[in-house]
Design a protein around this motif. Structure first.
Motif, PDB file in Angstrom:
ATOM      1  N   VAL A   1       0.845  -1.211   0.000  1.00  0.00           N
ATOM      2  CA  VAL A   1       0.000   0.000   0.000  1.00  0.00           C
ATOM      3  C   VAL A   1       0.874   1.253   0.000  1.00  0.00           C
ATOM      4  O   VAL A   1       0.595   2.234  -0.714  1.00  0.00           O
ATOM      5  CB  VAL A   1      -0.963   0.003   1.221  1.00  0.00           C
ATOM      6  CG1 VAL A   1      -1.648   1.350   1.352  1.00  0.00           C
ATOM      7  CG2 VAL A   1      -1.992  -1.105   1.095  1.00  0.00           C
ATOM      8  N   LEU A   2       1.939   1.219   0.784  1.00  0.00           N
ATOM      9  CA  LEU A   2       2.785   2.420   0.905  1.00  0.00           C
ATOM     10  C   LEU A   2       3.471   2.794  -0.415  1.00  0.00           C
ATOM     11  O   LEU A   2       3.929   3.924  -0.564  1.00  0.00           O
ATOM     12  CB  LEU A   2       3.828   2.219   2.014  1.00  0.00           C
ATOM     13  CG  LEU A   2       3.255   2.238   3.438  1.00  0.00           C
ATOM     14  CD1 LEU A   2       4.328   1.940   4.465  1.00  0.00           C
ATOM     15  CD2 LEU A   2       2.567   3.574   3.749  1.00  0.00           C
ATOM     16  N   LYS A   3       3.511   1.850  -1.342  1.00  0.00           N
ATOM     17  CA  LYS A   3       4.139   2.167  -2.644  1.00  0.00           C
ATOM     18  C   LYS A   3       3.124   2.678  -3.665  1.00  0.00           C
ATOM     19  O   LYS A   3       3.490   2.949  -4.801  1.00  0.00           O
ATOM     20  CB  LYS A   3       4.801   0.904  -3.196  1.00  0.00           C
ATOM     21  CG  LYS A   3       6.086   0.559  -2.449  1.00  0.00           C
ATOM     22  CD  LYS A   3       6.809  -0.592  -3.147  1.00  0.00           C
ATOM     23  CE  LYS A   3       7.849  -1.194  -2.243  1.00  0.00           C
ATOM     24  NZ  LYS A   3       7.858  -2.650  -2.245  1.00  0.00           N
ATOM     25  N   THR A   4       1.838   2.751  -3.266  1.00  0.00           N
ATOM     26  CA  THR A   4       0.831   3.148  -4.258  1.00  0.00           C
ATOM     27  C   THR A   4       0.346   4.581  -4.032  1.00  0.00           C
ATOM     28  O   THR A   4       0.683   5.221  -3.033  1.00  0.00           O
ATOM     29  CB  THR A   4      -0.375   2.176  -4.228  1.00  0.00           C
ATOM     30  OG1 THR A   4      -0.894   2.132  -2.901  1.00  0.00           O
ATOM     31  CG2 THR A   4       0.038   0.787  -4.668  1.00  0.00           C
ATOM     32  N   ASP A   5      -0.484   5.064  -4.970  1.00  0.00           N
ATOM     33  CA  ASP A   5      -0.976   6.444  -4.890  1.00  0.00           C
ATOM     34  C   ASP A   5      -2.216   6.565  -4.004  1.00  0.00           C
ATOM     35  O   ASP A   5      -2.542   7.657  -3.532  1.00  0.00           O
ATOM     36  CB  ASP A   5      -1.335   6.946  -6.292  1.00  0.00           C
ATOM     37  CG  ASP A   5      -0.120   6.931  -7.209  1.00  0.00           C
ATOM     38  OD1 ASP A   5       0.932   7.446  -6.788  1.00  0.00           O
ATOM     39  OD2 ASP A   5      -0.210   6.387  -8.328  1.00  0.00           O
ATOM     40  N   ALA A   6      -2.947   5.455  -3.828  1.00  0.00           N
ATOM     41  CA  ALA A   6      -4.166   5.508  -3.015  1.00  0.00           C
ATOM     42  C   ALA A   6      -4.595   4.084  -2.697  1.00  0.00           C
ATOM     43  O   ALA A   6      -4.231   3.144  -3.400  1.00  0.00           O
ATOM     44  CB  ALA A   6      -5.285   6.222  -3.777  1.00  0.00           C
ATOM     45  N   LEU A   7      -5.381   3.968  -1.634  1.00  0.00           N
ATOM     46  CA  LEU A   7      -5.930   2.657  -1.258  1.00  0.00           C
ATOM     47  C   LEU A   7      -7.445   2.690  -1.453  1.00  0.00           C
ATOM     48  O   LEU A   7      -8.149   3.468  -0.802  1.00  0.00           O
ATOM     49  CB  LEU A   7      -5.572   2.349   0.207  1.00  0.00           C
ATOM     50  CG  LEU A   7      -6.252   1.140   0.862  1.00  0.00           C
ATOM     51  CD1 LEU A   7      -5.994  -0.151   0.079  1.00  0.00           C
ATOM     52  CD2 LEU A   7      -5.774   0.976   2.315  1.00  0.00           C
ATOM     53  N   PHE A   8      -7.902   1.843  -2.360  1.00  0.00           N
ATOM     54  CA  PHE A   8      -9.333   1.729  -2.661  1.00  0.00           C
ATOM     55  C   PHE A   8      -9.829   0.528  -1.868  1.00  0.00           C
ATOM     56  O   PHE A   8      -9.464  -0.614  -2.159  1.00  0.00           O
ATOM     57  CB  PHE A   8      -9.503   1.529  -4.170  1.00  0.00           C
ATOM     58  CG  PHE A   8     -10.914   1.634  -4.647  1.00  0.00           C
ATOM     59  CD1 PHE A   8     -11.694   2.737  -4.336  1.00  0.00           C
ATOM     60  CD2 PHE A   8     -11.469   0.644  -5.455  1.00  0.00           C
ATOM     61  CE1 PHE A   8     -13.000   2.845  -4.798  1.00  0.00           C
ATOM     62  CE2 PHE A   8     -12.766   0.742  -5.926  1.00  0.00           C
ATOM     63  CZ  PHE A   8     -13.533   1.839  -5.603  1.00  0.00           C
ATOM     64  N   PHE A   9     -10.627   0.818  -0.845  1.00  0.00           N
ATOM     65  CA  PHE A   9     -10.925  -0.178   0.177  1.00  0.00           C
ATOM     66  C   PHE A   9     -12.404  -0.512   0.142  1.00  0.00           C
ATOM     67  O   PHE A   9     -13.247   0.353  -0.046  1.00  0.00           O
ATOM     68  CB  PHE A   9     -10.565   0.435   1.527  1.00  0.00           C
ATOM     69  CG  PHE A   9     -10.339  -0.535   2.645  1.00  0.00           C
ATOM     70  CD1 PHE A   9      -9.073  -1.028   2.908  1.00  0.00           C
ATOM     71  CD2 PHE A   9     -11.396  -0.928   3.454  1.00  0.00           C
ATOM     72  CE1 PHE A   9      -8.848  -1.900   3.963  1.00  0.00           C
ATOM     73  CE2 PHE A   9     -11.181  -1.808   4.514  1.00  0.00           C
ATOM     74  CZ  PHE A   9      -9.912  -2.296   4.768  1.00  0.00           C
ATOM     75  N   SER A  10     -12.707  -1.802   0.380  1.00  0.00           N
ATOM     76  CA  SER A  10     -14.121  -2.166   0.441  1.00  0.00           C
ATOM     77  C   SER A  10     -14.516  -2.339   1.904  1.00  0.00           C
ATOM     78  O   SER A  10     -14.297  -1.423   2.683  1.00  0.00           O
ATOM     79  CB  SER A  10     -14.345  -3.416  -0.392  1.00  0.00           C
ATOM     80  OG  SER A  10     -15.666  -3.438  -0.804  1.00  0.00           O
ATOM     81  N   SER A  11     -15.009  -3.512   2.311  1.00  0.00           N
ATOM     82  CA  SER A  11     -15.438  -3.637   3.716  1.00  0.00           C
ATOM     83  C   SER A  11     -14.905  -4.943   4.304  1.00  0.00           C
ATOM     84  O   SER A  11     -14.624  -5.882   3.565  1.00  0.00           O
ATOM     85  CB  SER A  11     -16.953  -3.619   3.783  1.00  0.00           C
ATOM     86  OG  SER A  11     -17.471  -4.488   2.803  1.00  0.00           O
ATOM     87  N   VAL A  12     -14.776  -4.967   5.616  1.00  0.00           N
ATOM     88  CA  VAL A  12     -14.229  -6.160   6.264  1.00  0.00           C
ATOM     89  C   VAL A  12     -15.190  -6.675   7.331  1.00  0.00           C
ATOM     90  O   VAL A  12     -16.057  -5.951   7.812  1.00  0.00           O
ATOM     91  CB  VAL A  12     -12.856  -5.884   6.938  1.00  0.00           C
ATOM     92  CG1 VAL A  12     -11.841  -5.382   5.944  1.00  0.00           C
ATOM     93  CG2 VAL A  12     -13.005  -4.914   8.110  1.00  0.00           C
TER      94      VAL A  12
END
Ligand code: NAD
Length: 359
Positions: A63-74
């Motif tokens: 995640v730290l290497k990407t531009d954004a985190l597109f997150f769903s649900s847990v």
């Protein structure tokens, strides 16, 4: 442009709605000539099943290497009986903390087509469009001392400390002003300055920051009055900025004005990588039925474009496409009413994608 996006599809309805979110991002990519590279990561139940931990190191590194985190649900019943630190939700709190996001953005927008889904009267909620900016990393949830202590007389005392540094107030209030500048140019700062010293510092700091934003109106409101005003006359609000606990409570209250949990996105920003997710959970009761409403996830994609990737036009294009599909009368079952056209999760995604292409 090229964007690297980590995608966390998650548990329950997560994969079903994440698929529609990605469909929309790809459509935006085609229309605006962007390339989204997706890096799949795991948090929550799906991470427990695969890696035996709700937040694998590998996820954080990616995640730290990407531009954004597109997150769903847990989350879900399968993992309910695990100890607290092994539960899916521990992964969710862990990733938010790791990213260091100090601001949570929660829009509460009423789609006039869905106005009857609210428990409030039409005339009260018509056209409301509020953004709650909540401070996430300080305040009473983190202040020290905290804990339950024994007193000499065998009584006990529970202590939490509400503290804010000036620098922490400055950065969240500044963010709220920056957001308001792009909206209707009004910030309502929430505090309890009549009784709390930390709130007095909050209010004084907000006044100082406002001098740098002469085109944005600032007003102050005590939190108890704000709770009341939100249901009495919500149209008075544009951007609401609040500390952690006040923001927690008011953002839930504001989101319920709209009456439809499947429609509401959120963003956690200010840290190394922004995180964009629906406000709802994994909805175990409807999983696998292709009936979940994907709009919260799709609107999270719009928030990611606006606040994570700085692509305002693309964000607006998604939001307008959703509005146009609702105007045409298409509804998933959770927002269905008589006379409308019922569609499933996938079809709702297809319709929004089509509206983007035709826009
Ligand atoms: P929930 O938000 O999952 O569901 C509440 C109700 O809303 C359910 O009836 C559900 O069917 C409905 N709903 C939610 N999203 C919907 C959508 N997109 N379309 C149609 N209907 C939708 O809350 P819950 O039932 O209290 O929690 C279920 C699980 O989700 C739990 O394990 C909980 O811990 C977890 N949870 C996760 C998050 C998150 O990932 N951020 C947030 C809240 C709850």
């Amino acid at each position: 442009m090229n964007f690297n996006i980590s995608v966390m599809k998650g548990d329950g309805i997560g994969p079903e709605i994440a698929r529609e979110g990605i469909k929309i991002l790809n459509t935006i990519g085609e229309k605006f000539n962007h390339k989204f590279n997706y890096i799949e990561v795991y948090v929550g139940g799906c991470a427990i099943d695969r890696f035996d931990t709700p937040l694998p190191e590998e996820t954080i590194e990616k995640v730290l290497k990407t531009d954004a985190l597109f997150f769903s649900s847990v989350g879900g019943p399968k993992w309910e009986n695990l100890p607290h630190d092994k539960k899916p939700e521990a992964g969710l709190l862990g990733i938010r903390k790791t990213l260091g996001a100090f601001a949570n953005l929660r829009p509460a927008k009423v789609f006039n087509e869905l106005i009857d889904a609210s428990t409030l009267k039409r005339e009260i909620i018509r056209d409301i469009d509020i953004m709650v900016v909540r401070e996430l990393t300080s305040g009473i949830y983190f202040g020290k001392p905290k804990g339950v202590f024994n007193l000499p007389n065998k009584d006990k005392i529970g202590i939490n400390t509400l503290s804010y540094k000036k620098s922490e107030i400055e950065r969240i209030v500044r963010l709220a002003f920056d957001i308001a500048k792009k909206r209707r140019k009004k910030v309502t700062s929430i505090d309890k300055a009549n009784v709390l010293e930390s709130s007095q510092l909050w209010r004084d700091t907000a006044n100082e920051i406002s001098k740098d934003y002469t085109d944005v109106e600032l007003n102050h409101m005590y939190v108890d009055n704000a709770a009341m005003q939100l249901v009495r006359y919500p149209k008075q609000f544009d951007v609401i900025v609040a500390g952690n606990i006040f923001g927690d409570i008011l953002s839930d209250e504001a989101s319920m004005l709209t009456g439809s949990i499947g429609m509401l996105p959120s963003a956690s920003v200010g840290g190394s990588v922004g995180m964009f997710e629906p406000i709802h959970g994994s909805a175990p009761d409807i999983v696998g039925k292709n009936i979940a409403n994907p709009i919260a996830q799709i609107e999270s994609a719009a928030m990611m474009l606006r606040y994570g990737l700085n692509r305002e036009l693309e964000a607006q294009t998604i939001e307008r496409a959703v509005e146009s599909v609702l105007k045409q009368g298409y509804r998933t079952p959770d927002i269905m009413s008589a006379g409308e056209k019922q569609v499933n999760t996938q079809k709702m995604g297809d319709l929004v994608a089509k509206a983007i292409i035709e826009a």
